[in-house]
Design a protein around this motif. Sequence first.
Motif, PDB file in Angstrom:
ATOM      1  N   ILE A  39      24.487  16.549  39.547  1.00 30.47           N
ATOM      2  CA  ILE A  39      24.593  16.800  38.100  1.00 30.47           C
ATOM      3  C   ILE A  39      25.303  18.119  37.827  1.00 30.47           C
ATOM      4  CG2 ILE A  39      23.254  17.234  36.010  1.00 30.47           C
ATOM      5  CD1 ILE A  39      21.158  15.302  37.059  1.00 30.47           C
ATOM      6  N   LEU A  40      24.912  19.171  38.515  1.00 29.60           N
ATOM      7  CA  LEU A  40      25.475  20.492  38.230  1.00 29.60           C
ATOM      8  C   LEU A  40      26.952  20.590  38.622  1.00 29.60           C
ATOM      9  CD1 LEU A  40      22.486  22.792  39.270  1.00 29.60           C
ATOM     10  CD2 LEU A  40      23.285  22.262  36.965  1.00 29.60           C
ATOM     11  N   THR A  41      27.316  20.009  39.756  1.00 32.63           N
ATOM     12  CA  THR A  41      28.727  20.075  40.167  1.00 32.63           C
ATOM     13  C   THR A  41      29.617  19.238  39.245  1.00 32.63           C
ATOM     14  OG1 THR A  41      28.258  18.317  41.766  1.00 32.63           O
ATOM     15  CG2 THR A  41      28.227  20.576  42.577  1.00 32.63           C
ATOM     16  N   ILE A  42      29.155  18.049  38.893  1.00 30.17           N
ATOM     17  CA  ILE A  42      29.950  17.222  37.975  1.00 30.17           C
ATOM     18  C   ILE A  42      30.038  17.873  36.605  1.00 30.17           C
ATOM     19  CG2 ILE A  42      30.019  15.013  36.762  1.00 30.17           C
ATOM     20  CD1 ILE A  42      28.849  13.699  39.211  1.00 30.17           C
ATOM     21  N   PHE A  43      28.913  18.399  36.124  1.00 29.89           N
ATOM     22  CA  PHE A  43      28.926  19.042  34.811  1.00 29.89           C
ATOM     23  C   PHE A  43      29.823  20.276  34.807  1.00 29.89           C
ATOM     24  CE2 PHE A  43      27.162  22.075  31.734  1.00 29.89           C
ATOM     25  CZ  PHE A  43      27.252  21.320  30.571  1.00 29.89           C
ATOM     26  N   GLY A  44      29.726  21.114  35.835  1.00 29.28           N
ATOM     27  CA  GLY A  44      30.553  22.307  35.890  1.00 29.28           C
ATOM     28  C   GLY A  44      32.038  21.981  35.989  1.00 29.28           C
ATOM     29  N   THR A  45      32.386  21.005  36.827  1.00 33.48           N
ATOM     30  CA  THR A  45      33.800  20.634  36.965  1.00 33.48           C
ATOM     31  C   THR A  45      34.338  20.056  35.671  1.00 33.48           C
ATOM     32  OG1 THR A  45      33.406  20.182  39.314  1.00 33.48           O
ATOM     33  CG2 THR A  45      35.424  19.294  38.345  1.00 33.48           C
ATOM     34  N   GLY A  46      33.602  19.149  35.060  1.00 34.69           N
ATOM     35  CA  GLY A  46      34.061  18.520  33.818  1.00 34.69           C
ATOM     36  C   GLY A  46      34.189  19.514  32.687  1.00 34.69           C
ATOM     37  N   MET A  47      33.207  20.413  32.557  1.00 32.60           N
ATOM     38  CA  MET A  47      33.296  21.408  31.491  1.00 32.60           C
ATOM     39  C   MET A  47      34.464  22.369  31.714  1.00 32.60           C
ATOM     40  SD  MET A  47      31.112  20.692  29.250  1.00 32.60           S
ATOM     41  CE  MET A  47      31.300  22.188  28.276  1.00 32.60           C
ATOM     42  N   GLY A  48      34.761  22.681  32.964  1.00 33.89           N
ATOM     43  CA  GLY A  48      35.921  23.516  33.232  1.00 33.89           C
ATOM     44  C   GLY A  48      37.214  22.863  32.789  1.00 33.89           C
ATOM     45  N   VAL A  49      37.350  21.545  33.059  1.00 36.98           N
ATOM     46  CA  VAL A  49      38.558  20.827  32.632  1.00 36.98           C
ATOM     47  C   VAL A  49      38.622  20.752  31.116  1.00 36.98           C
ATOM     48  CG1 VAL A  49      39.730  18.595  32.706  1.00 36.98           C
ATOM     49  CG2 VAL A  49      38.679  19.521  34.780  1.00 36.98           C
ATOM     50  N   LEU A  50      37.492  20.489  30.450  1.00 35.94           N
ATOM     51  CA  LEU A  50      37.499  20.380  28.995  1.00 35.94           C
ATOM     52  C   LEU A  50      37.823  21.726  28.337  1.00 35.94           C
ATOM     53  CD1 LEU A  50      34.410  18.043  28.360  1.00 35.94           C
ATOM     54  CD2 LEU A  50      36.831  17.455  28.229  1.00 35.94           C
ATOM     55  N   ILE A  51      37.316  22.813  28.891  1.00 33.41           N
ATOM     56  CA  ILE A  51      37.625  24.129  28.331  1.00 33.41           C
ATOM     57  C   ILE A  51      39.108  24.465  28.514  1.00 33.41           C
ATOM     58  CG2 ILE A  51      37.187  26.605  28.616  1.00 33.41           C
ATOM     59  CD1 ILE A  51      34.289  25.882  29.300  1.00 33.41           C
ATOM     60  N   ALA A  52      39.635  24.124  29.685  1.00 32.33           N
ATOM     61  CA  ALA A  52      41.049  24.437  29.940  1.00 32.33           C
ATOM     62  C   ALA A  52      41.986  23.613  29.066  1.00 32.33           C
ATOM     63  CB  ALA A  52      41.367  24.209  31.418  1.00 32.33           C
ATOM     64  N   SER A  53      41.575  22.384  28.740  1.00 33.67           N
ATOM     65  CA  SER A  53      42.440  21.501  27.957  1.00 33.67           C
ATOM     66  C   SER A  53      42.090  21.498  26.473  1.00 33.67           C
ATOM     67  CB  SER A  53      42.345  20.074  28.504  1.00 33.67           C
ATOM     68  OG  SER A  53      41.005  19.587  28.405  1.00 33.67           O
ATOM     69  N   ALA A  54      41.227  22.388  26.031  1.00 38.79           N
ATOM     70  CA  ALA A  54      40.840  22.421  24.618  1.00 38.79           C
ATOM     71  C   ALA A  54      42.031  22.857  23.765  1.00 38.79           C
ATOM     72  CB  ALA A  54      39.661  23.370  24.419  1.00 38.79           C
ATOM     73  N   PRO A  55      42.170  22.282  22.561  1.00 35.07           N
ATOM     74  CA  PRO A  55      43.297  22.669  21.691  1.00 35.07           C
ATOM     75  C   PRO A  55      43.135  24.103  21.177  1.00 35.07           C
ATOM     76  CG  PRO A  55      41.798  21.196  20.535  1.00 35.07           C
ATOM     77  CD  PRO A  55      41.317  21.259  21.953  1.00 35.07           C
ATOM     78  N   THR A  56      44.234  24.765  21.000  1.00 33.25           N
ATOM     79  CA  THR A  56      44.266  26.127  20.461  1.00 33.25           C
ATOM     80  C   THR A  56      45.194  26.168  19.257  1.00 33.25           C
ATOM     81  OG1 THR A  56      46.090  26.727  21.946  1.00 33.25           O
ATOM     82  CG2 THR A  56      43.847  27.090  22.775  1.00 33.25           C
ATOM     83  N   PRO A  57      45.140  27.258  18.479  1.00 32.06           N
ATOM     84  CA  PRO A  57      46.024  27.337  17.306  1.00 32.06           C
ATOM     85  C   PRO A  57      47.509  27.259  17.659  1.00 32.06           C
ATOM     86  CG  PRO A  57      44.265  28.956  17.138  1.00 32.06           C
ATOM     87  CD  PRO A  57      44.169  28.368  18.506  1.00 32.06           C
ATOM     88  N   TRP A  58      47.845  27.626  18.852  1.00 29.31           N
ATOM     89  CA  TRP A  58      49.259  27.611  19.244  1.00 29.31           C
ATOM     90  C   TRP A  58      49.631  26.512  20.237  1.00 29.31           C
ATOM     91  CZ3 TRP A  58      45.769  31.447  20.311  1.00 29.31           C
ATOM     92  CH2 TRP A  58      45.306  31.529  21.622  1.00 29.31           C
ATOM     93  N   GLN A  59      48.621  25.671  20.575  1.00 31.47           N
ATOM     94  CA  GLN A  59      48.907  24.586  21.526  1.00 31.47           C
ATOM     95  C   GLN A  59      47.970  23.417  21.247  1.00 31.47           C
ATOM     96  OE1 GLN A  59      48.458  25.667  25.626  1.00 31.47           O
ATOM     97  NE2 GLN A  59      49.339  23.777  26.399  1.00 31.47           N
ATOM     98  N   ALA A  60      48.533  22.228  21.179  1.00 34.20           N
ATOM     99  CA  ALA A  60      47.736  21.015  20.953  1.00 34.20           C
ATOM    100  C   ALA A  60      47.076  20.566  22.258  1.00 34.20           C
ATOM    101  CB  ALA A  60      48.626  19.903  20.401  1.00 34.20           C
ATOM    102  N   ALA A  61      46.053  19.751  22.102  1.00 34.54           N
ATOM    103  CA  ALA A  61      45.357  19.235  23.276  1.00 34.54           C
ATOM    104  C   ALA A  61      46.235  18.233  24.019  1.00 34.54           C
ATOM    105  CB  ALA A  61      44.053  18.567  22.862  1.00 34.54           C
TER     106      ALA A  61
END
Length: 419
Positions: A64-86
């Motif tokens: 659970i912890l490894t899957i959750f940590g890996t997935g959250m890392g990818v989601l944070i890195a690919s999150a949309p920003t004001p200057w870049q779309a998802a």
Amino acid sequence: MLPADDTATEVALDLLTVLGHAAAGFLIGILVSVVLTIIMRQLARRDENLSFLSRNLRLPQRVILTIFGTGMGVLIASAPTPWQAAPSWRANFQQVFLIVMIFAAAYGVTGIIKTVEDAVIARKRNARETPQFRRIRTQMQVITRVLIGVVWIAAAAGALLTFDQFRAIGASLLASAGLASLVAGLAAQSSLTNIFAGIQIAFTGSLKVGDIVVADENYGTIEEITLTYIVLKGWDERRWIVPSTLFTTKTFENWTREEPKRMGTIEFDLDWLVPVEAMRIELLRLVKTTDLWDGRTAGLQVTDATGGSVRVRAVVSAENSSKLFDLRCLIREQLINWLQTQAVYALPRTRLEPETATAPPQEEREDFVEQVKADWEAEQADEKESQLLPPSDGEHAPEESHQRSGRLGWLKAFRRSLG
């Protein structure tokens, strides 16, 4: 418009960013998992009864912890920003990540359920062989299997509901639930019957793991109770897979429902000249020399005296059926040996030809019985004296030995005359 080289560089940087965040999340998950593992090991070292924590929860919490940590890392890195779309793939990854987390959570809940089962059983560790403990263990096994099945069915349903198509189908399925349940009930009638029979067995206490039963002419020990079948282990290591309905619809013998103590009989067909009292004393002497006897019951009776033989039955008791079987075999063998050496005239025979072993006169037979009784009473008196008096210094040992040899002299002479 950016040049092609700049676009490729930007894509590479985005990919490296995503992989970096995923690796960081994976390492954080591993670190937290290791900390939890160390805590569980420390708890297990302080209390041996808590060893099931590490055994049941170590792998689920890591997953659970490894899957959750890996997935959250990818989601944070690919999150949309004001200057870049998802990125375009983020929505698909988010759905896959949700499905994987649902099944990982189901795996974790399964570990928790098993941990609770082990915790309940560990509380009764000191009463491992009592009927109450076997009943609790059986009930916990059935409850655990039911809950684990419900958890994984719910996980599968939750994974399917992440798709919009299945959400639309779900509304129509709920509308036709009555007809569907009727059809399913008719199609799986036998399976449902076994499931309810397994639940009934677990909670009524009529059958428990470890019970010795005779069901459908099969003798064995209950090794496992599931929702649909029961595993019966025979004395020769064979296993019978028996439907649960057999134990709810037919009569069966449960030898250890309340307690494992048993009584058994050994029968002999002997001649009418058998010295019953001497044989009874020999039985008492034999049971006192073996640890297989539990000290409750030991007796000998004449149960039949018709035709050309007398039926003598010995009744003995033991702690469980296994020891009882060994005790019966031992008593049978020793009493046969005693009859062959001490009372050969009592062996069963048909008097249609000249006798090969002539029985001694009645007076000698009566003297033999009296001598056996006297020897037995003397042994009992010696046992009582040895329990009440302090150990002697051995001064009178030769005299007592001489007196005893004198008492046994007649018996030895009688044996030689028979030989």
